[in-house]
Design an enzyme around this catalytic site. Structure first.
Site, short mmCIF file in Angstrom:
data_model
loop_
_atom_site.label_atom_id
_atom_site.label_comp_id
_atom_site.label_asym_id
_atom_site.label_seq_id
_atom_site.Cartn_x
_atom_site.Cartn_y
_atom_site.Cartn_z
N ASN A 102 2.58 63.06 -29.98
CA ASN A 102 2.69 61.91 -30.88
C ASN A 102 4.18 61.60 -31.01
OD1 ASN A 102 2.72 59.99 -32.89
ND2 ASN A 102 1.57 61.21 -34.36
N LYS A 151 6.08 64.96 -32.06
CA LYS A 151 5.21 66.04 -32.53
C LYS A 151 4.28 66.41 -31.38
CE LYS A 151 5.36 64.50 -37.29
NZ LYS A 151 6.10 63.27 -37.22
N ASP A 211 -5.23 54.22 -31.37
CA ASP A 211 -5.67 54.15 -32.76
C ASP A 211 -6.84 53.17 -32.84
OD1 ASP A 211 -3.63 55.84 -33.39
OD2 ASP A 211 -2.53 54.42 -34.61
#
Length: 156
Positions: free
Chosen positions: A9, A16, A150
């Protein structure tokens, strides 16, 4: 040898990551961490599944690691750390797939170019989410990459 998946991410100032290893047919968290302060004073930390620190590093404030330097460091760390597993692929969190991509998609140069067209729809996130994708094939081993998008909000 067990297979592992890297999940990334990437944001504007951090990356991350999590590594999941297949154990008994179930993906199990093996490592997680982040590199933050990519353009200021970069700091890397990785923790094992129990939360114990596996590695940590801080760069000088003038280092300005950036996304490319962060991907280099992460790739080297994983090569050294994952000696008992085979990294089989990378999943990337990507904000926007427009109407064309509404579920995870394997990324190649064509798909990446199409995802980049959605940068204006999420200018603070999309370009950063996509930055590691072209960088990873340059680091051995070349791995299949998937963009996990998403959920889209339907327009009324």
């Amino acid at each position: 040898m067990a297979d592992a998946i890297l999940v990334v991410n990437a944001g504007s100032s951090s990356i991350k990551f999590s590594v999941f290893v297949e154990r008994g047919g179930t993906p199990t968290l093996a490592l997680r961490g982040q590199i933050e302060g990519l353009y200021t004073r970069a700091h890397f930390v990785a923790k094992d599944a129990k939360g114990a620190t596996a590695a940590e590093k801080t760069w000088d404030a003038d280092a300005k690691l950036g996304h490319e330097g962060a991907v280099d460091h992460l790739a080297a760390f994983l090569r050294n750390e994952l000696t008992e597993v085979r990294l089989a692929g990378v999943g990337h969190r990507v904000v926007h797939g427009g109407l064309e991509y509404t579920k995870p998609v394997r990324v190649d140069a064509n798909v990446l170019a199409k995802l980049e067209k959605f940068n204006p729809l999420a200018p603070l996130h999309q370009p950063n989410n996509l930055q590691p994708i072209p960088l990873l094939p340059e680091r051995p081993p070349p791995l299949p990459q998937v963009a996990s998008l998403d959920p889209s909000v339907p327009l009324a």
